[in-house]
Design an enzyme around this catalytic site. Structure first.
Site, PDB file in Angstrom:
ATOM      1  N   ASN A  60       0.811  -1.233   0.000  1.00  0.00           N
ATOM      2  CA  ASN A  60       0.000   0.000   0.000  1.00  0.00           C
ATOM      3  C   ASN A  60       0.839   1.276   0.000  1.00  0.00           C
ATOM      4  O   ASN A  60       0.461   2.249  -0.660  1.00  0.00           O
ATOM      5  CB  ASN A  60      -1.034  -0.017   1.130  1.00  0.00           C
ATOM      6  CG  ASN A  60      -0.445  -0.190   2.500  1.00  0.00           C
ATOM      7  OD1 ASN A  60       0.597  -0.814   2.653  1.00  0.00           O
ATOM      8  ND2 ASN A  60      -1.100   0.353   3.494  1.00  0.00           N
ATOM      9  N   LYS A  93      12.055  -8.328   1.827  1.00  0.00           N
ATOM     10  CA  LYS A  93      11.165  -8.927   0.834  1.00  0.00           C
ATOM     11  C   LYS A  93       9.989  -7.983   0.596  1.00  0.00           C
ATOM     12  O   LYS A  93       9.155  -7.779   1.479  1.00  0.00           O
ATOM     13  CB  LYS A  93      10.625 -10.279   1.324  1.00  0.00           C
ATOM     14  CG  LYS A  93       9.996 -11.063   0.167  1.00  0.00           C
ATOM     15  CD  LYS A  93       8.875 -11.989   0.578  1.00  0.00           C
ATOM     16  CE  LYS A  93       7.552 -11.319   0.656  1.00  0.00           C
ATOM     17  NZ  LYS A  93       6.994 -10.816  -0.605  1.00  0.00           N
ATOM     18  N   GLY A 127       1.687  -5.446   7.368  1.00  0.00           N
ATOM     19  CA  GLY A 127       0.703  -6.074   6.480  1.00  0.00           C
ATOM     20  C   GLY A 127      -0.551  -6.429   7.235  1.00  0.00           C
ATOM     21  O   GLY A 127      -0.908  -5.791   8.238  1.00  0.00           O
ATOM     22  N   THR A 161      -1.875 -12.234   8.746  1.00  0.00           N
ATOM     23  CA  THR A 161      -0.515 -12.648   8.384  1.00  0.00           C
ATOM     24  C   THR A 161       0.431 -12.384   9.555  1.00  0.00           C
ATOM     25  O   THR A 161       1.280 -13.219   9.886  1.00  0.00           O
ATOM     26  CB  THR A 161      -0.013 -11.882   7.145  1.00  0.00           C
ATOM     27  OG1 THR A 161      -1.048 -11.857   6.167  1.00  0.00           O
ATOM     28  CG2 THR A 161       1.219 -12.518   6.555  1.00  0.00           C
ATOM     29  N   GLY A 162       0.281 -11.227  10.193  1.00  0.00           N
ATOM     30  CA  GLY A 162       1.152 -10.881  11.319  1.00  0.00           C
ATOM     31  C   GLY A 162       1.023 -11.877  12.450  1.00  0.00           C
ATOM     32  O   GLY A 162       2.017 -12.324  13.040  1.00  0.00           O
ATOM     33  N   GLU A 202       3.388  -4.227  12.325  1.00  0.00           N
ATOM     34  CA  GLU A 202       2.510  -3.069  12.102  1.00  0.00           C
ATOM     35  C   GLU A 202       1.389  -3.575  11.212  1.00  0.00           C
ATOM     36  O   GLU A 202       1.608  -3.906  10.058  1.00  0.00           O
ATOM     37  CB  GLU A 202       3.317  -1.932  11.454  1.00  0.00           C
ATOM     38  CG  GLU A 202       2.666  -0.585  11.627  1.00  0.00           C
ATOM     39  CD  GLU A 202       1.692  -0.276  10.530  1.00  0.00           C
ATOM     40  OE1 GLU A 202       0.474  -0.470  10.761  1.00  0.00           O
ATOM     41  OE2 GLU A 202       2.131   0.145   9.455  1.00  0.00           O
ATOM     42  N   CYS A 206      -3.488   1.640   6.405  1.00  0.00           N
ATOM     43  CA  CYS A 206      -3.794   1.049   7.713  1.00  0.00           C
ATOM     44  C   CYS A 206      -4.298   2.114   8.679  1.00  0.00           C
ATOM     45  O   CYS A 206      -5.000   1.800   9.631  1.00  0.00           O
ATOM     46  CB  CYS A 206      -2.578   0.325   8.268  1.00  0.00           C
ATOM     47  SG  CYS A 206      -1.092   1.313   8.270  1.00  0.00           S
ATOM     48  N   GLU A 246     -11.594  -4.493   8.673  1.00  0.00           N
ATOM     49  CA  GLU A 246     -10.764  -3.617   7.848  1.00  0.00           C
ATOM     50  C   GLU A 246     -11.089  -3.898   6.381  1.00  0.00           C
ATOM     51  O   GLU A 246     -10.905  -5.013   5.897  1.00  0.00           O
ATOM     52  CB  GLU A 246      -9.273  -3.867   8.113  1.00  0.00           C
ATOM     53  CG  GLU A 246      -8.402  -2.890   7.333  1.00  0.00           C
ATOM     54  CD  GLU A 246      -6.898  -3.071   7.559  1.00  0.00           C
ATOM     55  OE1 GLU A 246      -6.432  -4.220   7.534  1.00  0.00           O
ATOM     56  OE2 GLU A 246      -6.215  -2.056   7.737  1.00  0.00           O
ATOM     57  N   GLU A 297       7.338   1.855  15.069  1.00  0.00           N
ATOM     58  CA  GLU A 297       8.297   2.279  14.049  1.00  0.00           C
ATOM     59  C   GLU A 297       8.468   3.791  14.165  1.00  0.00           C
ATOM     60  O   GLU A 297       7.729   4.463  14.867  1.00  0.00           O
ATOM     61  CB  GLU A 297       7.777   1.899  12.652  1.00  0.00           C
ATOM     62  CG  GLU A 297       7.595   0.404  12.537  1.00  0.00           C
ATOM     63  CD  GLU A 297       7.596  -0.103  11.111  1.00  0.00           C
ATOM     64  OE1 GLU A 297       6.578   0.071  10.428  1.00  0.00           O
ATOM     65  OE2 GLU A 297       8.620  -0.684  10.691  1.00  0.00           O
TER      66      GLU A 297
HETATM   67  P1  NDP Z   1      -0.246  -9.665   3.470  1.00  0.00           P
HETATM   68  O1  NDP Z   1      -0.158  -9.410   4.927  1.00  0.00           O
HETATM   69  O2  NDP Z   1      -0.512 -11.071   3.051  1.00  0.00           O
HETATM   70  O3  NDP Z   1       1.112  -9.212   2.742  1.00  0.00           O
HETATM   71  C1  NDP Z   1       2.016  -8.250   3.255  1.00  0.00           C
HETATM   72  C2  NDP Z   1       3.435  -8.735   3.002  1.00  0.00           C
HETATM   73  O4  NDP Z   1       3.639  -9.980   3.672  1.00  0.00           O
HETATM   74  C3  NDP Z   1       3.740  -9.009   1.544  1.00  0.00           C
HETATM   75  O5  NDP Z   1       5.097  -8.721   1.296  1.00  0.00           O
HETATM   76  C4  NDP Z   1       3.508 -10.503   1.440  1.00  0.00           C
HETATM   77  O6  NDP Z   1       4.160 -11.105   0.351  1.00  0.00           O
HETATM   78  C5  NDP Z   1       4.077 -10.961   2.750  1.00  0.00           C
HETATM   79  N1  NDP Z   1       3.602 -12.254   3.204  1.00  0.00           N
HETATM   80  C6  NDP Z   1       2.394 -12.829   2.995  1.00  0.00           C
HETATM   81  N2  NDP Z   1       2.338 -14.028   3.592  1.00  0.00           N
HETATM   82  C7  NDP Z   1       3.529 -14.230   4.189  1.00  0.00           C
HETATM   83  C8  NDP Z   1       4.081 -15.284   4.960  1.00  0.00           C
HETATM   84  N3  NDP Z   1       3.407 -16.396   5.237  1.00  0.00           N
HETATM   85  N4  NDP Z   1       5.343 -15.159   5.419  1.00  0.00           N
HETATM   86  C9  NDP Z   1       6.055 -14.049   5.165  1.00  0.00           C
HETATM   87  N5  NDP Z   1       5.588 -13.022   4.418  1.00  0.00           N
HETATM   88  C10 NDP Z   1       4.332 -13.099   3.948  1.00  0.00           C
HETATM   89  O7  NDP Z   1      -1.276  -8.728   2.859  1.00  0.00           O
HETATM   90  P2  NDP Z   1      -1.889  -8.815   1.376  1.00  0.00           P
HETATM   91  O8  NDP Z   1      -0.955  -8.116   0.493  1.00  0.00           O
HETATM   92  O9  NDP Z   1      -2.223 -10.204   0.969  1.00  0.00           O
HETATM   93  O10 NDP Z   1      -3.231  -8.063   1.590  1.00  0.00           O
HETATM   94  C11 NDP Z   1      -4.312  -8.748   2.223  1.00  0.00           C
HETATM   95  C12 NDP Z   1      -5.111  -7.773   3.012  1.00  0.00           C
HETATM   96  O11 NDP Z   1      -4.333  -7.302   4.091  1.00  0.00           O
HETATM   97  C13 NDP Z   1      -5.491  -6.530   2.257  1.00  0.00           C
HETATM   98  O12 NDP Z   1      -6.640  -6.720   1.533  1.00  0.00           O
HETATM   99  C14 NDP Z   1      -5.640  -5.557   3.352  1.00  0.00           C
HETATM  100  O13 NDP Z   1      -6.927  -5.650   3.884  1.00  0.00           O
HETATM  101  C15 NDP Z   1      -4.654  -5.981   4.376  1.00  0.00           C
HETATM  102  N6  NDP Z   1      -3.403  -5.208   4.364  1.00  0.00           N
HETATM  103  C16 NDP Z   1      -3.187  -4.383   5.380  1.00  0.00           C
HETATM  104  C17 NDP Z   1      -2.047  -3.628   5.415  1.00  0.00           C
HETATM  105  C18 NDP Z   1      -1.823  -2.688   6.524  1.00  0.00           C
HETATM  106  O14 NDP Z   1      -0.870  -1.921   6.493  1.00  0.00           O
HETATM  107  N7  NDP Z   1      -2.660  -2.705   7.519  1.00  0.00           N
HETATM  108  C19 NDP Z   1      -1.036  -3.680   4.359  1.00  0.00           C
HETATM  109  C20 NDP Z   1      -1.345  -4.633   3.327  1.00  0.00           C
HETATM  110  C21 NDP Z   1      -2.495  -5.357   3.364  1.00  0.00           C
HETATM  111  P3  NDP Z   1       3.368 -11.340  -1.037  1.00  0.00           P
HETATM  112  O15 NDP Z   1       3.017 -10.008  -1.532  1.00  0.00           O
HETATM  113  O16 NDP Z   1       4.369 -12.040  -1.859  1.00  0.00           O
HETATM  114  O17 NDP Z   1       2.181 -12.170  -0.694  1.00  0.00           O
END
Ligand code: NDP
Length: 476
Positions: free
Chosen positions: A151, A174, A227, A231-232, A249, A283, A379, A456
């Site tokens: 984002n 990454k 992210g 995932t976190g 975050e 976010c 969200e 951060e």
């Molecule tokens: P993710 O949390 O999946 O991705 C964020 C980062 O984490 C990317 O670099 C992704 O890689 C990486 N990642 C994903 N899975 C793993 C894993 N198992 N181990 C290590 N790294 C990983 O978010 P998405 O991009 O899939 O977005 C999904 C939803 O998350 C969005 O629709 C949104 O709602 C929310 N989001 C929220 C954010 C925030 O700042 N609050 C930021 C981004 C998303 P890769 O791109 O290769 O999958």
């Protein structure tokens, strides 16, 4: 079409075991860039080099003052190359050129800040009963595995790279698979500025394989992730066996709280940008607008009217305010939430119309929302604002806190006492009064609850990238 290598220990790798990654322009879905993608071999090479760099101190033993000088050069290079970065962000992330230029400048400011901070993160000398000196040092934590989202890809990368490097750590970053280009460019800037090659790897690649292998590798001492909350949470469990330090975050469902004593005209003018900027993919988005019942109807009408004035369209046009969403799926999520909101009895007062050829969506204002509705709880990460009435100050605090998230927020009020009371009672990492902005380089940023762990930015970030080491010098 532009082609980019990945960076393994500072070396540009064009043919990798991970193949190639096509990057699409969210404004028209065309393939605009192609990036070499890391496979297991490139990850292993990056980790071997990074852990050797941590052991040898090739970067960590450079004086903090000199590390600061290198980062200062990097900030200068970022300013020289700002237009390249800005246009790459427009092309691959769909940011408007105005926002992308701001972001490019902010990146340089972040790197400058940590250049200056490098030699100011000091330890202490602690008195002890036995004769000698009790020294508490701050030492580099070790290899840092950094994972960034799509984002605000280039800015968030600097939030992690700059403090990690300022503290003397090798970094392996990454980027998100949707937006890897600016991360590679940023890695090149760091190398050109003089960071030793062994200390810099930028590895585009799938999160589920390369990302997961990076964070679970025992050679990685510290993970910093931005992210999705799910995932976190998953990563927190995955790093537990190695007891790897992790800061997260994550998501948000922040509130802008509009009290009747506020400058309502200023609030109406500002709030649309706090939720719809970057097409709501933020976010910190204030996606819940809590409005005192006495001004609810007037505010909602004015807010919708102001929202309809936002200029949505071609992100490369300097007058555009809102660009496309990142993918068709991301737009579909917002559209689904509008259907859910209608089904739950709320009213979509304006917006919600998709347009093409890219992933554009008119910002939507949803009124008559109850905080129990899904549109208020989850969200969405798209241009959807839920307007929720409240009865009094206590009710506003209750609703704001009735969320699994706690990242940011804004209070709109001219009552200083109220700003202090509500600002401290709402459990968010950041609260602003009479302004949209949550993020300032000099101030800590991060969340409570499912919005994350750790902070951060500011000097607080330096604690994540160093570890305390106690050294006792006996005087006997
Ligand atoms: P993710 O949390 O999946 O991705 C964020 C980062 O984490 C990317 O670099 C992704 O890689 C990486 N990642 C994903 N899975 C793993 C894993 N198992 N181990 C290590 N790294 C990983 O978010 P998405 O991009 O899939 O977005 C999904 C939803 O998350 C969005 O629709 C949104 O709602 C929310 N989001 C929220 C954010 C925030 O700042 N609050 C930021 C981004 C998303 P890769 O791109 O290769 O999958």
């Amino acid at each position: 079409m532009r082609r980019h290598p990945l960076l393994v220990a500072g070396e540009a790798v064009t043919t990798s075991t991970g193949g190639e990654l096509e990057v699409r322009n969210p404004a028209d879905d065309s393939v605009v860039d192609v990036v070499a993608q890391a496979g297991p071999a490139e990850l292993e090479a990056a980790l071997v080099a990074a852990s050797a760099a941590a052991d040898s101190g090739v970067w960590g033993s450079v004086s903090a003052t000199d590390r600061g000088r290198v980062l200062r050069r990097a900030a200068d290079l970022l300013r020289e190359r700002a237009e390249d970065f800005a246009w790459a962000e427009v092309r691959t992330a769909g940011h408007t050129i105005a926002d992308a230029r701001w972001e490019a400048g902010a990146m340089a400011d972040v790197v400058d800040y940590y250049a200056g901070a490098a030699n100011k993160h000091t330890g202490s000398v602690v008195p002890t009963p036995d004769p000698g000196l009790g020294l508490v040092l701050r030492v580099p934590v070790g290899v840092c595995g950094l994972i960034v989202p799509w984002n605000f890809p280039m800015l968030i990368a600097t939030w992690k790279l700059a403090p990690a490097l300022a503290c003397g750590n090798p970094v392996v970053l990454k980027p998100a698979s949707l937006t890897p280009v600016t991360a590679v460019m940023l890695g090149q800037v760091l190398l050109d500025a003089g960071v030793p090659p062994e200390a810099v790897s930028i590895l585009p690649g799938p999160g589920s394989s390369i990302g997961e292998s990076l964070v679970t590798d025992p050679r990685v001492a510290k993970v910093s992730f931005t992210g999705d909350s799910a995932t976190g949470s998953h990563l927190m469990a995955r790093v537990a066996p190695n007891v790897t330090r992790i800061s997260l975050e994550l998501g948000g469902k922040s509130a802008a709280i509009v009290f009747p004593d506020a400058d309502l005209e200023a609030a109406v003018d500002a709030i649309p940008y706090s939720v719809f900027a970057n097409a709501g993919q933020d976010c910190c988005a204030r996606s819940r607008i809590l409005v005192h019942r006495s001004v609810y109807d007037d505010f909602t009408a004015a807010f919708a009217a102001r929202t309809e004035q936002l200029v949505v369209g071609d992100p490369s046009d300097e007058s555009t305010e809102i660009g496309p969403l990142i993918t068709e799926a991301q737009r579909a999520t917002s559209l689904d939430y509008l259907d859910v909101a209608r089904a739950e009895g709320a009213e979509v007062v304006c917006g919600g119309t998709p347009s093409g050829p890219g992933w554009f969506l008119e910002p939507a204002v949803v009124a008559g929302v109850d905080n129990e509705m899904r549109v208020a709880r989850e969200e969405i990460f798209g241009p959807v604002a839920a307007v929720i009435p409240f009865e009094d100050e206590a009710d506003a605090v209750r609703i704001a806190n009735d969320s699994e998230y706690g990242l940011s927020g804004t209070l709109w009020t001219r009552d200083l006492g109220r700003a202090v009371r509500v600002g401290t009672a709402v459990r968010t990492g950041v609260m602003s009064v009479n302004t949209n902005r949550s993020v300032r380089t000099e101030l800590p940023f991060g969340g409570f609850k499912r919005s994350g762990i750790g902070r951060e930015l500011g000097l607080a970030a330096l604690d994540h990238y160093t570890e305390s080491k106690t050294l006792f010098l006996s005087a006997d």
